[in-house]
Write a protein that holds these residues in place. Structure first.
Motif, PDB file in Angstrom:
ATOM      1  N   UNK A   1       0.837  -1.214   0.000  1.00 20.43           N
ATOM      2  CA  UNK A   1       0.000   0.000   0.000  1.00 20.43           C
ATOM      3  C   UNK A   1       0.869   1.261   0.000  1.00 20.43           C
ATOM      4  N   UNK A   2       1.912   1.251   0.813  1.00 26.50           N
ATOM      5  CA  UNK A   2       2.809   2.415   0.866  1.00 26.50           C
ATOM      6  C   UNK A   2       3.467   2.641  -0.499  1.00 26.50           C
ATOM      7  N   UNK A   3       3.850   1.549  -1.172  1.00 24.67           N
ATOM      8  CA  UNK A   3       4.467   1.668  -2.496  1.00 24.67           C
ATOM      9  C   UNK A   3       3.453   2.221  -3.509  1.00 24.67           C
ATOM     10  N   UNK A   4       2.217   1.747  -3.434  1.00 17.61           N
ATOM     11  CA  UNK A   4       1.167   2.234  -4.349  1.00 17.61           C
ATOM     12  C   UNK A   4       0.944   3.735  -4.182  1.00 17.61           C
ATOM     13  N   UNK A   5       0.994   4.186  -2.937  1.00 16.48           N
ATOM     14  CA  UNK A   5       0.704   5.599  -2.667  1.00 16.48           C
ATOM     15  C   UNK A   5       1.886   6.506  -2.986  1.00 16.48           C
TER      16      UNK A   5
ATOM     17  N   UNK B   1       9.193   2.338   0.588  1.00 12.45           N
ATOM     18  CA  UNK B   1       9.315   3.111   1.828  1.00 12.45           C
ATOM     19  C   UNK B   1      10.441   2.558   2.705  1.00 12.45           C
ATOM     20  N   UNK B   2      11.025   3.410   3.520  1.00 15.74           N
ATOM     21  CA  UNK B   2      12.034   2.940   4.489  1.00 15.74           C
ATOM     22  C   UNK B   2      11.330   2.345   5.709  1.00 15.74           C
ATOM     23  N   UNK B   3      10.225   2.994   6.101  1.00 20.77           N
ATOM     24  CA  UNK B   3       9.477   2.528   7.274  1.00 20.77           C
ATOM     25  C   UNK B   3       7.985   2.783   7.072  1.00 20.77           C
ATOM     26  N   UNK B   4       7.161   1.874   7.601  1.00 16.99           N
ATOM     27  CA  UNK B   4       5.710   2.047   7.579  1.00 16.99           C
ATOM     28  C   UNK B   4       5.183   1.761   8.974  1.00 16.99           C
TER      29      UNK B   4
END
Length: 398
Positions: free
Chosen positions: A114-118, A123-126
């Motif tokens: 999800x973080x990659x999609x957004x 991302x380094x951290x989620x």
């Protein structure tokens, strides 16, 4: 990046079905402990994102499970490593590390996706906050075991490192509130409403409508006041709860150690002999059974026939026992779960005869919905008003 997920989590003995943020994930419920990541070449981390749940390698640091590096799900099953799985009829899920580790791993993978999609970059951290509903078998569920299982998620912060090749993503997961319910009971929500909260319609009911020649437009409102005997056939247990409308009738709690997994365990030695293997895990046999194109499919079906008939006989006896306890005051019997697919050729005819003589109806859930019905129900429950009320009551200061 900060995310919030609703998770409906069905931790089955054979398969792990979760609905995370509205998306269904189905993986074999296995993992294995390893010492190092399996990739040495510099593969672009982006190439892992799309099929992350199929090639899931994580390092877990959690107050509720053994720390270490794990292959999870399909990647573990296909790795050839020594697998950890749920021993049917033996393991108590609330005590096991496996359901905790696999749940954390799948949520962390979904968070990275999800973080990659957004952000369109790794991302380094989620940081993820999770509202979750999950379940224990009726035979294992009590106020005490439910509270214990809930605490394994809610007590503290869980740190998961997701390995995308040689690149790592740190995922921090917290569960402000989690609710553990008896298996099978969330299905009443699924039968009535869809994910948008409308009355459920569609092919899930097609056979039922045709069998009972229901002329008018049919939807899930039909079940809102019905007294239903559920037959939820899993790998390691079958649950037979009775619900009335949206109520779970506590006096009819009943579950037994019967299911597809016992038939598979019994057939496994013969199957391994026929395919010239010294041994293979139960989940491998399950995968062969699910795939008609697999070269060993016919042999798997052949070895399973007799043990499966034994399990069906036991399940029908237990259905009769529940009906006797309820004085036959049941409107319909609803059959689902992974085991119901394998048993259908024998079980459907026997239950059709049973409901006809006792003036009831049979809703035998089609194969494409049978496995995910619990996860769908848990997802509906975690997004609903009852969960919200329980959460508000639990987190209010005393």
């Amino acid at each position: 990046m900060n995310l919030h997920f609703y998770v409906g989590n069905d931790n089955g003995n054979s398969e792990h079905d979760l609905i995370i943020d509205g998306k269904l994930i189905q993986q074999p419920n296995v993992n294995c402990t390893v010492d190092e990541i399996p990739w040495s070449d510099e593969q672009p981390p982006e190439s892992f994102i799309k099929n992350l749940h199929e090639q899931l390698v994580v390092t877990i640091d959690s107050p509720s499970a053994r720390p270490g590096m794990y292959y999870v799900g399909k990647f573990a099953l296909e790795s050839g490593e020594v697998l950890d799985n749920l021993q049917i009829g033996i393991d108590v899920k609330s005590d096991m590390d496996l359901p905790v580790i696999n749940t954390l791993a799948q949520i962390a993978a979904a968070a990275v996706q999800k973080a990659y999609d957004q952000e369109k970059k790794i991302p380094a951290q989620v940081d993820v906050e999770v509202d979750m509903a999950t379940a224990l078998p009726v035979t294992q569920h009590s106020d005490e075991t439910a509270a214990k299982f809930e605490k394994r998620f809610t007590s503290g912060t869980h740190h998961v490192t997701v390995h995308l090749g040689l690149q790592r993503v740190a995922v921090k997961i917290v569960f402000p509130f989690t609710k553990v319910v008896p298996e099978a009971t969330p299905v009443i929500f699924t039968l009535q409403k869809d994910a948008e909260g409308n009355w459920r319609e569609g092919d899930i009911f097609q056979e039922f409508v045709e069998t009972y020649k229901i002329e008018k437009k049919f939807n899930g409102s039909y079940f809102k006041d019905k007294r239903i005997l559920h037959v939820d056939i899993g790998d390691g247990s079958t649950e037979y709860p009775i619900t009335e409308g949206n109520k779970f009738l506590r006096q009819f709690v009943y579950g037994t150690h019967h299911g597809a997994g016992y038939a598979i365990e019994e057939a496994l030695d013969e199957f391994n002999r026929l395919i010239h293997l010294p041994d293979s895990p139960r989940q491998f046999f399950s995968d062969v059974l699910k795939n008609p194109k697999h070269k060993y499919h016919a042999r798997a079906i052949k070895t399973l026939k007799r043990p499966m008939e034994t399990q069906v006989r036991q399940i029908v006896q237990n259905v009769k026992r529940q009906l006797a306890k309820a004085r036959n005051e049941i409107d319909l019997i609803c059959v689902y779960g992974g085991g119901s697919i394998l048993m259908r050729s024998v079980l459907h005819a026997q239950l059709t005869e049973l409901v006809a003589e006792r003036e009831m109806q049979l809703l035998y859930i089609p194969a494409e919905y049978a496995v995910q019905l619990n996860a769908m129900g848990l997802d509906a429950f975690v997004r609903g008003k009852i969960y919200e009320a329980l959460k508000n009551k639990a987190v209010q200061p005393v």
